[in-house]
Design an enzyme around this catalytic site. Sequence first.
Site, short mmCIF file in Angstrom:
data_model
loop_
_atom_site.label_atom_id
_atom_site.label_comp_id
_atom_site.label_asym_id
_atom_site.label_seq_id
_atom_site.Cartn_x
_atom_site.Cartn_y
_atom_site.Cartn_z
N ASN A 44 0.85 -1.19 0.00
CA ASN A 44 0.00 0.00 0.00
C ASN A 44 0.89 1.24 0.00
O ASN A 44 1.95 1.28 0.62
CB ASN A 44 -1.01 0.00 1.16
CG ASN A 44 -0.39 -0.17 2.53
OD1 ASN A 44 0.64 -0.82 2.69
ND2 ASN A 44 -1.03 0.40 3.54
N ILE A 45 0.43 2.23 -0.75
CA ILE A 45 1.18 3.47 -0.91
C ILE A 45 0.23 4.62 -0.59
O ILE A 45 -0.68 4.90 -1.39
CB ILE A 45 1.74 3.61 -2.34
CG1 ILE A 45 2.59 2.38 -2.70
CG2 ILE A 45 2.56 4.89 -2.47
CD1 ILE A 45 2.98 2.28 -4.17
N GLU A 46 0.42 5.21 0.57
CA GLU A 46 -0.50 6.27 1.01
C GLU A 46 -0.01 7.64 0.53
O GLU A 46 1.11 7.78 0.03
CB GLU A 46 -0.64 6.22 2.53
CG GLU A 46 -1.25 4.89 2.97
CD GLU A 46 -1.50 4.79 4.46
OE1 GLU A 46 -1.00 5.63 5.24
OE2 GLU A 46 -2.22 3.83 4.85
N CYS A 55 -4.05 0.58 -2.60
CA CYS A 55 -3.87 -0.65 -1.84
C CYS A 55 -2.78 -1.55 -2.46
O CYS A 55 -2.52 -1.49 -3.66
CB CYS A 55 -5.16 -1.46 -1.84
SG CYS A 55 -6.51 -0.69 -0.95
N GLU A 57 -2.86 -4.76 -3.04
CA GLU A 57 -3.34 -5.73 -4.03
C GLU A 57 -3.35 -5.13 -5.43
O GLU A 57 -2.97 -5.76 -6.41
CB GLU A 57 -4.77 -6.19 -3.69
CG GLU A 57 -4.91 -6.93 -2.37
CD GLU A 57 -5.21 -6.00 -1.19
OE1 GLU A 57 -4.67 -4.88 -1.13
OE2 GLU A 57 -6.00 -6.43 -0.33
N CYS A 86 -10.15 -4.90 0.15
CA CYS A 86 -11.24 -3.91 0.15
C CYS A 86 -12.11 -4.10 -1.09
O CYS A 86 -11.75 -4.83 -2.02
CB CYS A 86 -10.68 -2.50 0.21
SG CYS A 86 -10.13 -1.87 -1.39
N CYS A 89 -10.44 -3.33 -4.51
CA CYS A 89 -9.51 -4.39 -4.93
C CYS A 89 -10.27 -5.62 -5.40
O CYS A 89 -9.87 -6.28 -6.36
CB CYS A 89 -8.55 -4.74 -3.79
SG CYS A 89 -7.37 -3.42 -3.47
N1 THU Z 1 -5.29 -1.40 2.37
C1 THU Z 1 -4.72 -2.25 1.47
O1 THU Z 1 -3.57 -2.06 1.04
N2 THU Z 1 -5.45 -3.29 1.03
C2 THU Z 1 -6.74 -3.54 1.40
O2 THU Z 1 -7.39 -4.36 0.79
C3 THU Z 1 -7.29 -2.84 2.57
C4 THU Z 1 -6.63 -1.56 2.89
C5 THU Z 1 -4.51 -0.26 2.82
C6 THU Z 1 -5.06 1.06 2.38
C7 THU Z 1 -4.49 2.00 3.43
O3 THU Z 1 -3.18 2.35 3.04
C8 THU Z 1 -4.42 1.14 4.68
O4 THU Z 1 -4.50 -0.20 4.24
C9 THU Z 1 -5.53 1.42 5.69
O5 THU Z 1 -6.76 1.42 5.07
#
Ligand code: THU
Length: 131
Positions: A44-46, A55, A57, A86, A89
């Site tokens: 995940n890259i915020e 996300c 995935e 999520c 995804c």
């Molecule tokens: N996140 C994912 O990378 N995959 C998911 O399917 C659920 C959520 C990440 C998004 C965000 O960076 C962090 O988790 C919290 O929501």
Amino acid sequence: MTSEDKQLIDVARQARQHAYAPYSHYRVGAAVRTRNGRIFSGVNIENAAYPTSICAERVALFKAISEGEREFDAIAVVTENGGSPCGSCRQVLAEFGLHIRVLIADTQGQQIRETTVAELLPEAFTSTFLQ
Ligand code: THU
């Protein structure tokens, strides 16, 4: 668990170390395996502008797609507590096959659950509706 699945979980687990999650602190690693055995990882890259985050995935899948891959058999997702993919995804995975196996694991590499995209996204909207 097969050694291939174990390896996929392990790649997701290693990748998770590179997660960029300074806001949620919720680190996610993913690894998708193509039908011919190639593995692509993702994290995940915020972003400070929260909705532009992505996300793990989708990063893994998009890396594979951008390298010409289209057929997948499994994706592993690693979080500290067995988090499930999520909705966005799930939809992106569904585009490439409801049959794709989804392996959910923790940071020890312990598999918590195995499911499929079909199970995670019942009555999916897919390309069949557009023909
Ligand atoms: N996140 C994912 O990378 N995959 C998911 O399917 C659920 C959520 C990440 C998004 C965000 O960076 C962090 O988790 C919290 O929501």
